[in-house]
Design a protein around this motif. Structure first.
Motif, PDB file in Angstrom:
ATOM      1  N   GLY A 199     -20.278  25.723  18.999  1.00 38.97           N
ATOM      2  CA  GLY A 199     -21.043  26.471  18.015  1.00 38.97           C
ATOM      3  C   GLY A 199     -21.861  25.603  17.086  1.00 38.97           C
ATOM      4  O   GLY A 199     -21.962  24.377  17.250  1.00 38.97           O
ATOM      5  N   ASP A 200     -22.435  26.264  16.089  1.00 37.00           N
ATOM      6  CA  ASP A 200     -23.284  25.593  15.105  1.00 37.00           C
ATOM      7  C   ASP A 200     -22.506  25.363  13.811  1.00 37.00           C
ATOM      8  O   ASP A 200     -22.911  25.808  12.737  1.00 37.00           O
ATOM      9  N   CYS A 201     -21.366  24.685  13.934  1.00 39.78           N
ATOM     10  CA  CYS A 201     -20.505  24.484  12.773  1.00 39.78           C
ATOM     11  C   CYS A 201     -21.145  23.505  11.786  1.00 39.78           C
ATOM     12  O   CYS A 201     -21.992  22.680  12.145  1.00 39.78           O
ATOM     13  N   ASP A 202     -20.729  23.618  10.540  1.00 38.70           N
ATOM     14  CA  ASP A 202     -21.196  22.726   9.466  1.00 38.70           C
ATOM     15  C   ASP A 202     -19.962  22.288   8.678  1.00 38.70           C
ATOM     16  O   ASP A 202     -19.443  23.028   7.851  1.00 38.70           O
ATOM     17  N   ILE A 203     -19.473  21.084   8.967  1.00 40.01           N
ATOM     18  CA  ILE A 203     -18.258  20.562   8.344  1.00 40.01           C
ATOM     19  C   ILE A 203     -18.606  19.249   7.654  1.00 40.01           C
ATOM     20  O   ILE A 203     -19.172  18.341   8.284  1.00 40.01           O
ATOM     21  N   SER A 204     -18.287  19.144   6.388  1.00 41.37           N
ATOM     22  CA  SER A 204     -18.529  17.906   5.641  1.00 41.37           C
ATOM     23  C   SER A 204     -17.237  17.457   4.978  1.00 41.37           C
ATOM     24  O   SER A 204     -16.346  18.270   4.694  1.00 41.37           O
ATOM     25  N   PHE A 205     -17.115  16.148   4.740  1.00 46.92           N
ATOM     26  CA  PHE A 205     -15.892  15.581   4.174  1.00 46.92           C
ATOM     27  C   PHE A 205     -16.236  14.307   3.415  1.00 46.92           C
ATOM     28  O   PHE A 205     -17.332  13.741   3.537  1.00 46.92           O
ATOM     29  N   TYR A 206     -15.268  13.877   2.613  1.00 48.05           N
ATOM     30  CA  TYR A 206     -15.363  12.601   1.903  1.00 48.05           C
ATOM     31  C   TYR A 206     -14.312  11.650   2.469  1.00 48.05           C
ATOM     32  O   TYR A 206     -13.169  12.047   2.727  1.00 48.05           O
ATOM     33  N   LEU A 207     -14.688  10.403   2.659  1.00 46.81           N
ATOM     34  CA  LEU A 207     -13.777   9.380   3.156  1.00 46.81           C
ATOM     35  C   LEU A 207     -14.133   8.058   2.498  1.00 46.81           C
ATOM     36  O   LEU A 207     -15.270   7.568   2.638  1.00 46.81           O
ATOM     37  N   SER A 208     -13.171   7.510   1.777  1.00 43.67           N
ATOM     38  CA  SER A 208     -13.361   6.240   1.062  1.00 43.67           C
ATOM     39  C   SER A 208     -14.582   6.291   0.145  1.00 43.67           C
ATOM     40  O   SER A 208     -15.356   5.332   0.054  1.00 43.67           O
ATOM     41  N   GLY A 209     -14.771   7.440  -0.516  1.00 42.70           N
ATOM     42  CA  GLY A 209     -15.868   7.585  -1.461  1.00 42.70           C
ATOM     43  C   GLY A 209     -17.207   7.874  -0.839  1.00 42.70           C
ATOM     44  O   GLY A 209     -18.202   8.051  -1.557  1.00 42.70           O
ATOM     45  N   MET A 210     -17.280   7.948   0.506  1.00 38.32           N
ATOM     46  CA  MET A 210     -18.548   8.224   1.182  1.00 38.32           C
ATOM     47  C   MET A 210     -18.497   9.610   1.803  1.00 38.32           C
ATOM     48  O   MET A 210     -17.439  10.084   2.221  1.00 38.32           O
ATOM     49  N   LYS A 211     -19.655  10.243   1.862  1.00 36.47           N
ATOM     50  CA  LYS A 211     -19.739  11.595   2.398  1.00 36.47           C
ATOM     51  C   LYS A 211     -20.165  11.551   3.859  1.00 36.47           C
ATOM     52  O   LYS A 211     -21.090  10.828   4.229  1.00 36.47           O
ATOM     53  N   GLY A 212     -19.465  12.301   4.673  1.00 37.18           N
ATOM     54  CA  GLY A 212     -19.797  12.393   6.087  1.00 37.18           C
ATOM     55  C   GLY A 212     -19.696  13.823   6.563  1.00 37.18           C
ATOM     56  O   GLY A 212     -19.365  14.734   5.802  1.00 37.18           O
TER      57      GLY A 212
END
Length: 761
Positions: free
Chosen positions: A173-186
C-alpha cells in the motif's frame, strides 16, 4: 472418358432443374397457406389476440427452457470441475469492497498495536546496536488495503468446536510511517508484506457472536520489504539497513509467527487460557547428521577452494544454527535441535546451508523445505548445482503419563546429545496482586520474567499498577522435570529492580491430575505478605512413537545385483522381468551399500517419504528399479555408456535425475536443461578419482511443471579430469534426452550410449 463426363453433366442439369421446380411449388404452397389462414381468420371474425397470444407463449417458453438448460449445464460443470478450478473461478468475487470499507478502522487498530507492542520491542532491539531513542511519530497505512489472493477453509482433520481458514495476504500500500532514531527523523515507504495467514475461530458458543475468540498467526515467516527515507543516507547502507529489516522481521515473528499467536477475545464466556496458552500438537526432533558434495565457494591460491559450511534450521519463528565446519564440502555436524509444532498442517521445516565468510557476506550453498516428521533421509538441496543433506526426524507426542519419563530419559541418554529435552511445560501467567511499590511516589511498571534451564521469556510491561493482569501464555522445553525448576521474577521496568520472586520445582506437578495446575495462587518471595501470583501449568512428557527406529537401527540394502546386460530398448521390460527373481548378494567388497532413504528418494512418486525400516523380504529390484551396473558395451559411438534413472514427481512438480555409473577414469557428469541451457540449470556430480569403475548414485532435482516437462531436453555430459593424449578436450561424450517422449511417472532406468560432444558455439 469425355463421353462419360458429358453424360454426368447432363444428369446433374436434369436434377438441378427438377429441384428448382420442386422449390417453386413449395414456395407457392406456403404463400397460399398464409393467404388462406388470413382469409379464414377474417371469415370467422377472429381477434388479433388469437395470433399474438400463442407467439408470446412460445417466446416465453423458449426463454425459460434456455435458462433451465443453462442452470443444469453450470451445475454439471461445477460437479465435474476440480476444487482448484472452482476456487480460482471465484477469486474475483472476493468481497474486496468489505476490506476497503473497514480499512480506516483497521488503520486505527494497527496504529495502537504498533505503538503499544511493536515500538518497545524495536526500541530495545536497536539499543543493542547503539541506536537509541527510537519512537514512531506518524503511522498511516494509506488508502490501499491489503489484498486476499485466496481463501481455504478446512473441513477435515479439525476439531468440531473450531473453524480454520487460511488467507493468502498481500499488502503493498501507500503507507506513510515516520520515526525518530538517535535524534534524526526517518521514515518507511513502500512497505510490502506477503504471507499465508491462518485464522482460527474457537471455541464456538451458542450466544452472539457465536465465536468465543480468534487466533491469528502466520504459519511461516512472511516476506517483508520496505524502503527507508529521511535518514536513508545513513541507514540504507550494507549492514545497517539489514539490521533494521532483520529487527522488523523478528518483531513480527515474535508476535504473529508460530509458535506465537495473536489472540483476540470476543466473548466473556471464554476463558483467556483457551486462546492465549494453546498446547502444541507435538515436538519435532531434528538430527542434522552431515552433508556431502556441497559447492565450493572459497577461493584459494591454487584456484577454487572448498567451503566453510553451516546450516540454519527454521520452523516458523523458531531458529537453530549448526556450528561452522571449516574447509570441507562434506561436513559432519551431528547437530540436534527440537521444534514446537502447533500446526502440523501447514508448517514447514526450512534448512538453509551457507558458506561462512569472514567479511560477513555468507554465500548460499542451497536450501530445502521439508514437510515430513519421521524418518531418515538423504535430501537433495535446491538452489544449488549439487549437494545433499542427511537428516533424521523424530516426532514426539505429548503424554500425560508421568511414568513415561523413565523410558524417555533412557532414550535421550542413548542418543548421547546433551541438548535434548524430555518434557514440555506450558504456562499461563494470569495476574498478580498486591505488588510492593518500587518507588515511593508512584506505582510500579511491572513485568514478569520466566526462566527454565537456559531459556528466558517475559511478559508485556503494564504501567502504574500493583494488580497487573497479563493473561499471557508461554511454553518451555524441559531437560529433566525431576531436576529442573521454574524461576519467576517480577521486575519494575522504571527502576529495573526485582519486586517479587518465586521458585517452583517442576516435579511437583507429577502429583497433580493430568499433570495440570489450574489457576492456583502462589505467594511471592521478596514481596509483601499479601503479594501473590496466579498461574496455570501443564506438563507433558515427550514420548516417541513406538515404531520409531533407535539410533543405529537404520537399515542398509544392497544397491547392486548381477544379471544380464540391458540395452535402452529393453530396459523397461528387464525391470519388470526382474520382479520376483531371487536376489544374489555380492561380496562385501563388490557391493555398494546405501541407506534405504537413498533408495526411496530414487523412486519416490510424491514428496520425499519416510522409510524408517525396510523389511528383509523386500526385493532389491522392487525398491531400486535399477538395471545391471555392469556393461561390456562401448555404446553405439564407441565412447562408452552412462546409467541413469529419470523420474517425474507430479505432486512435488520436480524432475528427479539419478546418475548411477559410467566407466571411464576419474569421471564426472554434468547436466543442463535445454533449450535454454541456463546457468541455474547446471548440475554436476563429484569427481571420483583413481577409479575406472565408479558409482555415483547422486540425485538431482529440477522444479518443473508438467507443461514445461514436455518442452525440455536433458543434456548429460560425461567428462574426466584425466587429459587424454588423443584429444584436446576433457569431454568424453554427451547424451541429449527428450523428456517429452518419456513416461516419467514411473522410474525410467537405462544405459544411455554416449555420443560425440555438440559444439554449442
Amino acid at each position: 472418358m469425355s463421353v462419360s463426363k458429358s453424360t454426368e453433366s447432363i444428369d446433374m442439369e436434369k436434377k438441378s432443374s427438377e429441384a428448382s421446380i420442386i422449390s417453386i411449388i413449395l414456395s407457392a404452397v406456403k404463400k397460399a397457406s398464409v393467404v388462406g389462414i388470413i382469409y379464414f381468420a377474417g371469415y370467422m371474425q377472429w381477434s388479433v389476440a388469437w395470433f399474438i397470444g400463442p407467439i408470446v407463449l412460445f417466446v416465453l417458453r423458449d426463454q425459460w427452457k434456455k435458462s433451465s438448460d443453462n442452470r443444469r449445464t453450470i451445475a454439471k460443470v461445477a460437479a465435474l470441475s476440480s476444487e482448484k478450478d472452482v476456487v480460482l473461478a471465484r477469486l474475483n468475487d472476493l468481497p474486496a469492497w468489505i476490506i476497503k470499507q473497514v480499512w480506516p478502522n483497521v488503520n486505527h487498530y494497527v496504529r495502537e498495536i504498533v505503538r503499544d507492542s511493536i515500538q518497545p520491542v524495536l526500541k530495545e532491539s536497536l539499543e543493542k546496536y547503539k541506536l537509541h531513542g527510537f519512537k514512531f511519530e506518524r503511522i498511516i497505512l494509506g488508502t490501499v488495503p491489503f489484498r486476499i489472493g485466496g481463501v481455504k477453509v478446512y473441513d477435515k482433520n479439525i476439531d468440531r468446536n473450531e473453524i480454520v481458514m487460511d488467507l493468502d495476504i498481500f499488502y503493498a500500500g501507500d503507507c506513510d510511517i515516520s520515526f525518530y532514531l538517535s535524534g534524526m527523523k526517518g521514515g518507511i515507504r513502500d512497505f510490502q508484506l506477503h504471507g499465508m495467514l491462518r485464522v482460527v475461530m474457537k471455541p464456538l458458543i451458542t450466544s452472539i457472536p457465536l465465536v468465543g475468540g480468534l487466533q491469528v498467526f502466520f504459519l511461516n515467516n512472511p516476506d517483508i520489504d520496505f524502503d527507508l527515507v529521511g535518514i536513508a543516507d545513513v541507514l540504507d547502507m550494507p549492514g545497517l539497513s539489514d539490521i533494521l529489516r532483520r529487527i522488523v522481521i523478528e518483531t513480527v515473528a515474535s508476535m504473529m509467527v508460530l509458535p506465537n499467536k495473536f489472540p483476540i477475545k470476543l466473548s466473556d464466556e471464554v476463558e483467556a487460557v483457551e486462546l492465549k496458552a494453546p498446547e502444541p500438537e507435538g515436538v519435532l526432533r531434528v538430527h542434522v547428521v552431515e552433508a556431502r558434495h556441497l559447492m565450493k565457494k572459497d577461493i584459494s591460491v591454487l584456484g577454487k577452494g572448498k567451503s566453510d559450511p553451516y546450516a540454519v534450521l527454521t520452523v516458523g519463528a523458531q531458529e537453530f544454527k549448526t556450528k561452522v565446519i571449516d574447509n570441507t564440502v562434506d561436513p559432519k555436524w551431528d547437530f540436534w535441535c527440537e521444534f514446537q509444532i502447533l500446526e502440523s498442517n501447514g508448517q514447514q521445516l526450512y534448512i538453509h546451508l551457507w558458506d561462512k565468510d569472514d567479511t560477513g557476506d555468507d554465500e548460499n550453498l542451497g536450501s530445502l523445505a521439508f514437510y515430513e516428521t519421521r524418518g531418515w533421509f538423504w535430501v537433495t538441496l535446491e538452489q544449488a548445482k549439487h549437494g545433499m543433506v542427511h537428516l533424521r526426524l523424530t516426532w514426539l507426542t505429548l503424554s500425560k503419563n508421568y511414568e513415561d519419563l523413565e523410558t524417555v530419559l533412557y532414550e535421550t541418554q542413548m542418543l548421547r546429545a546433551s541438548n535434548l529435552n524430555t518434557a514440555l511445560l506450558t504456562i499461563f501467567l494470569d495476574s498478580a496482586k498486591n505488588l510492593p511499590q518500587a518507588r515511593m511516589s508512584t506505582k510500579p511498571d511491572p513485568y514478569a520474567v520466566l526462566k527454565v534451564g537456559n531459556k528466558t521469556q517475559q511478559t508485556n510491561v503494564l504501567m502504574r499498577t500493583i494488580h497487573p493482569v497479563w493473561e499471557q501464555g508461554f511454553t518451555f522445553l524441559v531437560t529433566n522435570p525431576e531436576n529442573d525448576s521454574l524461576f519467576l521474577s517480577i521486575m519494575d521496568h522504571k527502576t529495573s529492580t526485582e519486586i517479587g520472586q518465586l521458585i517452583y520445582k517442576i516435579k511437583n506437578i507429577c502429583n497433580k491430575t493430568n499433570l495440570e495446575v489450574s489457576k492456583e495462587p502462589f505467594s511471592l518471595l521478596k514481596a509483601g505478605p499479601d503479594s501473590k501470583i496466579t498461574w496455570s501449568m501443564h506438563l507433558r512428557i515427550l514420548k516417541k512413537i513406538a515404531d520409531e527406529p533407535m539410533l543405529g537401527d537404520a537399515p542398509r540394502v544392497l544397491a547392486r545385483t548381477d544379471s544380464n546386460i540391458s540395452t535402452p530398448s529393453t530396459a523397461d521390460s528387464q525391470v519388470s522381468s526382474q520382479t520376483g527373481k531371487e536376489k544374489e548378494q555380492l561380496p562385501s567388497g563388490d557391493a555398494k551399500q546405501i541407506d534405504s532413504e537413498d533408495v526411496q528418494e530414487i523412486i519416490e512418486d510424491s514428496s520425499v517419504s519416510v522409510v524408517s525400516s525396510v523389511p528383509p523380504s523386500y526385493t532389491l529390484e522392487g525398491l531400486l528399479h535399477r538395471t545391471p551396473s555392469v556393461t561390456s558395451s562401448a555404446g553405439e559411438a564407441g565412447l562408452g555408456r552412462i546409467q541413469m534413472t529419470l523420474r517425474y514427481s507430479v505432486q512435488r512438480q520436480r524432475l528427479i535425475v539419478v546418475v548411477h555409473k559410467v566407466i571411464i577414469p576419474d569421471p564426472y557428469v554434468k547436466l543442463y536443461l535445454l533449450p535454454e541451457r541456463a546457468k541455474d540449470s547446471k548440475r554436476k556430480t563429484q569427481v571420483i578419482k583413481d577409479n575406472c569403475n565408479p558409482i555415483f548414485d547422486e540425485s538431482f532435482e529440477y522444479v518443473l511443471n508438467q507443461i514445461e516437462l514436455g518442452t525440455k531436453q536433458l543434456e548429460v555430459t560425461v567428462g574426466t579430469q584425466k587429459q587424454l593424449f588423443y584429444s584436446s578436450s576433457n569431454i568424453l561424450g554427451q547424451v541429449i534426452i527428450d523428456l517429452g517422449k518419456l513416461n516419467l511417472t514411473q522410474p525410467y532406468n537405462v544405459w544411455f550410449d554416449l555420443q560425440p560432444e555438440i559444439d554449442h558455439d
